[in-house]
Each structure stands twice: as C-alpha cells, then as structure tokens.
Scaffold this motif. Structure first.
Motif, PDB file in Angstrom:
ATOM      1  N   GLU A   1      -7.954   2.385  -3.152  1.00  8.36           N
ATOM      2  CA  GLU A   1      -8.382   2.153  -1.879  1.00  8.36           C
ATOM      3  C   GLU A   1      -9.530   3.299  -1.924  1.00  8.36           C
ATOM      4  O   GLU A   1      -8.918   4.406  -1.770  1.00  8.36           O
TER       5      GLU A   1
ATOM      6  N   GLU B   1       0.766  -1.152   0.038  1.00 13.07           N
ATOM      7  CA  GLU B   1      -0.059   0.045   0.049  1.00 13.07           C
ATOM      8  C   GLU B   1       1.071   1.211  -0.080  1.00 13.07           C
ATOM      9  O   GLU B   1       1.650   1.366   0.774  1.00 13.07           O
TER      10      GLU B   1
ATOM     11  N   ASN C   1      -4.312   5.012  -2.161  1.00 13.36           N
ATOM     12  CA  ASN C   1      -5.732   5.782  -1.362  1.00 13.36           C
ATOM     13  C   ASN C   1      -6.094   7.012  -2.065  1.00 13.36           C
ATOM     14  O   ASN C   1      -5.375   7.752  -2.518  1.00 13.36           O
TER      15      ASN C   1
ATOM     16  N   LYS D   1     -10.926  -4.235   2.909  1.00 14.73           N
ATOM     17  CA  LYS D   1      -9.972  -4.208   3.998  1.00 14.73           C
ATOM     18  C   LYS D   1     -10.269  -4.160   5.657  1.00 14.73           C
ATOM     19  O   LYS D   1     -11.117  -3.101   5.755  1.00 14.73           O
TER      20      LYS D   1
ATOM     21  N   ASP E   1     -11.495   0.294   2.116  1.00 15.45           N
ATOM     22  CA  ASP E   1     -10.810   0.622   3.017  1.00 15.45           C
ATOM     23  C   ASP E   1     -11.359   0.800   4.356  1.00 15.45           C
ATOM     24  O   ASP E   1     -12.586   1.155   4.529  1.00 15.45           O
TER      25      ASP E   1
END
Ligand code: C2E
Ligand code: MG
Ligand code: MG
Ligand code: MG
Length: 286
Positions: free
Chosen positions: A150, A59, A118, A201, A180
């Motif tokens: 994400e 990530e 993200n 997640k 997420d």
C-alpha cells in the motif's frame, strides 16, 4: 512548569514547541529499543469481499505499546523512525510478520488470502534493497500476490527511476499494489495510466460523509466507476455504518474495511474470525 506570571502567547508557543521537540526526542530514543524489547506488534484489519461477505484480505497495521507512554500511534512514530534511520529494520520486520500471517491465513482459506503492507514514500524509494523479500516469500511457499503493497500518491510524485524500478520488481514477483488514501493526495489521474496499480483504496474521509454529503457520494461512485473501467478493484476504508456499506455496495464497490466489520486485531483473532465467517456472513450486500 507553567509560569505563574507573564504567560503570554509567546511563552505559550515556545513551551509547546519545546514540549513537542522534547517528546519527539524521547519517543525516538525509546523506539530504538522497542523492536528488541518486543514492544512492537502487527495487527490485522479484515477486508471483506462485498460480493460474498468473506474476509479475503487484511491490512497489516503497526502497533507500539510503550511501558510508560502507552499506545503510540503509527502516524506519530513512523516519521520519527524514518528520521532516526530505523524504518528499514521496522519495515522489514513488518513485512516478515505479514508474510507469515498470510501463510497462516492461507492454511485456513482457499489459499488466495492477501495481506496489505503499508510503505511510506521514503521506505518505498530508498529502503529494503538488502532484504530478499522474494526469497522470503518462496521460503514460505507463498505466491507474490499474498502481499499487496500500500503506497500513497506521494510515492508516485517522485518521478524517479527508482519508483518505476520498484514497481516493476513487484510486478515481476506477482506482488500487488494498492493506492492508499485515494482522492486526498495530489491525485493526478495520469498515475493510473502510467503505473501498474491493482487497487484503489477510497479514503475514509469520503466514506465518512457518503450518506450525508452528495459530493462525497458522487466522488466515491465516480472513483469506483473509473477504477472498474481501468480494470482496477476498489477497497473502501473506514466503513463504520450499515448505511455507508449499503451506499458503497450499490455503487459496486468490491471490498470494504472498517469498524463495522472489525477493528485491527492480533493474528490469532483474525484466524478465528476468518474461520467463523467462512460462509460469507461477514456482511453481504449484493
Ligand atoms: P492507513 O494505511 O490509511 O490505515 C488505515 C487507518 O484507518 C488505520 O489507522 C486504521 O486503524 C484506521 N481505521 C480502520 N477502520 C477505521 C474506521 O472504521 N474508522 C476510522 N476512523 N478509522 C479506521 P492506524 O492504524 O492508526 O494507522 C495510521 C496510518 O499509519 C496508516 O494509514 C498508515 O499510513 C500508517 N501505518 C500503519 N502501519 C504502518 C506500517 O507498518 N508501515 C508504514 N510505513 N506505515 C504504517
Ligand atoms: Mg493502508
Ligand atoms: Mg488509508
Ligand atoms: Mg499488477
């Protein structure tokens, strides 16, 4: 400066608010120069496939080291970047860094390495129309699934056409989508039915208590079972102990991410770690 006299609640609060507002203004001004000044960096936290102990994903996490303020956390400066209209430039830069990192990781693995990027709700909905990210990926010779975007459940709350349009663009490009912090938002299971999501997640708050709190354990196990029934894969966030890992693995969790395996690290360290764990010794529990 602190008042010697009359420092009552009222003063205390106004001063605190004042300091806060002042700090935010300062940080926002500093952020403008941070990109050009090379103060921003992207670190990568390994994600381990729990079936074979290999690092197959990472990530991308933004880092800002300011010369006098020190390390400023993304949770602190991303909202300010949004407010100051800087998130587009920063977001596009993170995407390019992440794609280049994926390319380098692919060169030392079987070629299916994936980097998670993200995106804040505002970024997802309004930004990046003018950045040709599919073009950028093909220039690098990368498949779309080298990237997973994400997003949080907050994004899906905006039932705008824009959200669906963007998700369809991703699907067409082969880019995957991870939900997420799953379980902490306005978790509506209808999202899972309505949108094309690839990964859930599990939020670190559930993982933190998984060995001590029967409810956290039940929630984690249920998320994993439900995700699998729906054809989604699960990544557990914030795995810090062997006991947490054992719980997650016995529940059939697909991937783990957390300090137990590695913190977020610079790209060169990630590449070394991938090489040294290529035989699956990052942790195998099955
Ligand atoms: P997130 O996407 O949920 O990222 C996971 C956070 O958990 C990261 O915090 C990571 O450093 C931290 N973490 C990882 N392993 C562990 C662990 O074992 N225990 C604990 N307690 N924490 C762990 P970080 O880097 O401070 O990032 C915070 C949030 O800032 C991220 O949450 C994400 O929402 C946001 N963010 C970070 N980078 C970006 C970016 O490039 N763009 C956008 N839009 N948001 C970003
Ligand atoms: Mg994330
Ligand atoms: Mg998270
Ligand atoms: Mg998909």
């Amino acid at each position: 400066a602190a008042k010697q006299t009359g420092r009552n609640q009222f003063h205390y609060f106004t001063k605190e608010l004042d300091d806060r507002a002042h700090f935010q203004l300062l940080v926002t001004n500093e952020l403008r120069g941070a990109l050009e000044d090379n103060q921003l960096a992207v670190h990568y936290q390994p994600v381990v496939n729990l079936n074979n102990g290999r690092i197959t994903k990472a990530e991308a996490l933004l880092r800002w080291q300011h010369p006098t303020l020190g390390a400023v956390k993304p949770a602190e400066f991303i909202p300010l970047a949004e407010g100051a209209g800087l998130i587009k430039q920063i977001g596009n830069w993170v995407f390019r860094q992440a794609a280049m990192c994926a390319k380098h990781c692919n060169e030392v693995t079987d070629g299916s390495f994936q980097i998670g990027v993200n995106k804040s709700p505002l970024q997802f909905i309004t930004q990046e129309e003018d950045f040709d990210w599919t073009g950028f990926l093909s220039e690098l010779g990368l498949a779309g699934n080298s990237i997973a975007v994400e997003i949080t459940e907050g994004v899906l709350l905006h039932t705008s056409a824009k959200v669906e349009e963007r998700l369809l663009e991703y699907r067409d490009a082969g880019i995957q989508v991870a939900l997420d912090d799953f379980g902490t938002g306005y978790s509506s299971l209808s999202y899972l039915q309505k949108f094309d999501i690839d990964y859930l997640k599990i939020d670190q708050s559930f993982v933190r208590d998984i060995t001590t709190n029967a409810h956290s354990r039940a929630i984690s196990e249920s998320i994993i079972a439900m995700a699998h029934r729906l054809g989604l894969q699960v990544i557990a966030e914030g795995v810090e102990t062997e006991a947490q890992l054992a719980c997650l693995a016995s529940a059939g969790c697909d991937y783990g991410q957390g300090y137990l395996f590695a913190p977020p690290i610079p790209e060169d360290e990630l590449l070394k770690l991938i090489a040294s764990t290529s035989h699956g010794n990052a942790r195998t529990m099955h």
